[in-house]
Design a protein around this motif. Structure first.
Motif, short mmCIF file in Angstrom:
data_model
loop_
_atom_site.label_atom_id
_atom_site.label_comp_id
_atom_site.label_asym_id
_atom_site.label_seq_id
_atom_site.Cartn_x
_atom_site.Cartn_y
_atom_site.Cartn_z
N ASP A 1 2.10 -0.05 4.10
CA ASP A 1 1.69 -1.35 4.63
C ASP A 1 1.91 -2.42 3.58
OD1 ASP A 1 0.74 -3.12 6.50
OD2 ASP A 1 -1.34 -2.40 6.49
N PHE B 1 0.83 -1.20 0.00
CA PHE B 1 0.00 0.00 0.00
C PHE B 1 0.87 1.25 0.00
CE2 PHE B 1 -2.58 -3.32 1.85
CZ PHE B 1 -3.85 -3.09 1.33
N LYS C 1 -10.66 -7.18 3.21
CA LYS C 1 -9.52 -6.69 4.01
C LYS C 1 -8.82 -5.52 3.32
CE LYS C 1 -6.59 -9.87 5.48
NZ LYS C 1 -5.89 -11.18 5.32
N ASP D 1 -10.98 -2.39 3.60
CA ASP D 1 -10.86 -1.80 4.94
C ASP D 1 -9.57 -1.00 5.08
OD1 ASP D 1 -13.25 -2.74 5.77
OD2 ASP D 1 -12.45 -4.43 6.93
N ARG D 2 -8.49 -1.59 4.57
CA ARG D 2 -7.19 -0.90 4.68
C ARG D 2 -7.20 0.39 3.87
NH1 ARG D 2 -4.08 1.35 6.48
NH2 ARG D 2 -1.88 1.05 6.95
N MET E 1 0.30 -6.56 2.84
CA MET E 1 -0.69 -7.53 3.30
C MET E 1 -0.56 -8.81 2.48
SD MET E 1 -4.85 -7.18 2.99
CE MET E 1 -5.04 -5.79 4.09
#
Ligand SMILES: Nc1ncnc2c1ncn2[C@@H]1O[C@H](COP(=O)(O)OP(=O)(O)OP(=O)(O)O)[C@@H](O)[C@H]1O
Ligand SMILES: [Mg+2]
Length: 255
Positions: free
Chosen positions: A228, A220, A237, A240-241, A230
């Protein structure tokens, strides 16, 4: 940068800074990004509009140069290459898929797929091309022209072309941006299969959480920084991020 992982990186940037323009009007599109794209994996780059996704991809792929920091394809430092060597590296070791399919309208599907190999002056690996044609499901369309194909089929041709020369890494910028969700899903499934069945590496820029969920890992970006990573992403998910990114400042610091 040291790394504890044993996975070889297909491409990486370290302390990447990219400034467009100068002085008051300068835009710091990348503000110190260090990220590696592991070989044999499918990585998605996500982030809000203007966060630097395309810039990161272009600099990692040797389409553009960093203001400071380093970019590598495999063990090759891109900054050390002159224009000619950079052109050869892009031709021989990197594949590209863009939102616009960029097929040659006068060539057949088959000719479009083998075009990079023809330009490189090699005959390529017939078995590999043959296997690719099956992976992308275009066996019965090989002698058609792009105008006779749907958008999704055209993008599948572009995906096959990107993999034709067995590149170290395929970079895709919003490859499903022009497709409806069903054709887009097919192209994404195809990118995932190409990675898993042929041990290739894909780095895909997208703003779509559903698209990102096809990747093995999502990185991200926000405001030109890596904020980030993931693994095993799901659309929920990722969404949401992304929602959190739109409201919080980037964390910065090392990943
Ligand atoms: N050639 C350019 N000249 C000047 N500024 C640029 C140039 N290309 C990108 N920028 C700026 O750099 C920043 C990052 O742009 P970039 O295209 O990398 O974002 P992105 O994350 O790909 O956005 P999007 O999701 O809208 O495609 C933006 O502020 C953009 O305006
Ligand atoms: Mg972009």
């Amino acid at each position: 940068m040291t790394t504890t992982t044993t996975v070889r990186s297909a491409a990486r940037v370290t302390d990447a800074v990219k400034v467009y323009g100068t002085g008051d009007t300068g835009v710091r599109a990348l503000d110190g990004v260090s990220v590696d794209f592991p070989a044999g994996r499918f990585t998605a780059i996500m982030g809000p509009s203007g966060s630097g996704k395309s810039t990161l991809m272009h600099c990692a792929a040797g389409l553009d140069t960093l203001t400071s920091g380093t970019a590598h394809i495999g063990d090759t430092a891109l900054g050390a290459l002159d224009d000619r060597r950079l052109t050869l590296l892009r031709r021989d070791r990197v594949g590209f898929v863009f939102q616009a399919f960029n097929l040659v309208p006068t060539l057949t599907v088959e000719e479009n797929i083998t075009l990079p190999l023809d330009l490189a002056g090699g005959k390529g690996d017939r078995e590999w091309i043959d296997a690719l044609v099956d992976v992308v499901g275009l066996r019965d369309r090989l002698h058609h022209r792009p105008s006779e194909l749907s958008g999704g089929q055209q993008q599948r041709v572009a995906v096959a072309r990107a993999f034709a020369g067995r590149p170290d890494v395929v970079f895709a910028d919003e490859p499903t941006g022009n497709l409806d969700s069903r054709s887009g899903g097919e192209v994404l499934g195809l990118l995932g299969r190409a990675v898993r069945q042929t041990s290739r590496t894909v780095v895909m820029v997208t703003h779509d959480p559903v698209a990102a969920a096809h990747a093995d890992e999502v990185v991200f970006l926000a405001d030109g920084r890596l904020v980030d990573r993931m693994t095993a992403p799901t659309a929920d998910k990722v969404l949401d991020r992304m929602k959190a990114l739109d409201t919080t400042a980037p964390l910065g610091g090392p990943s």
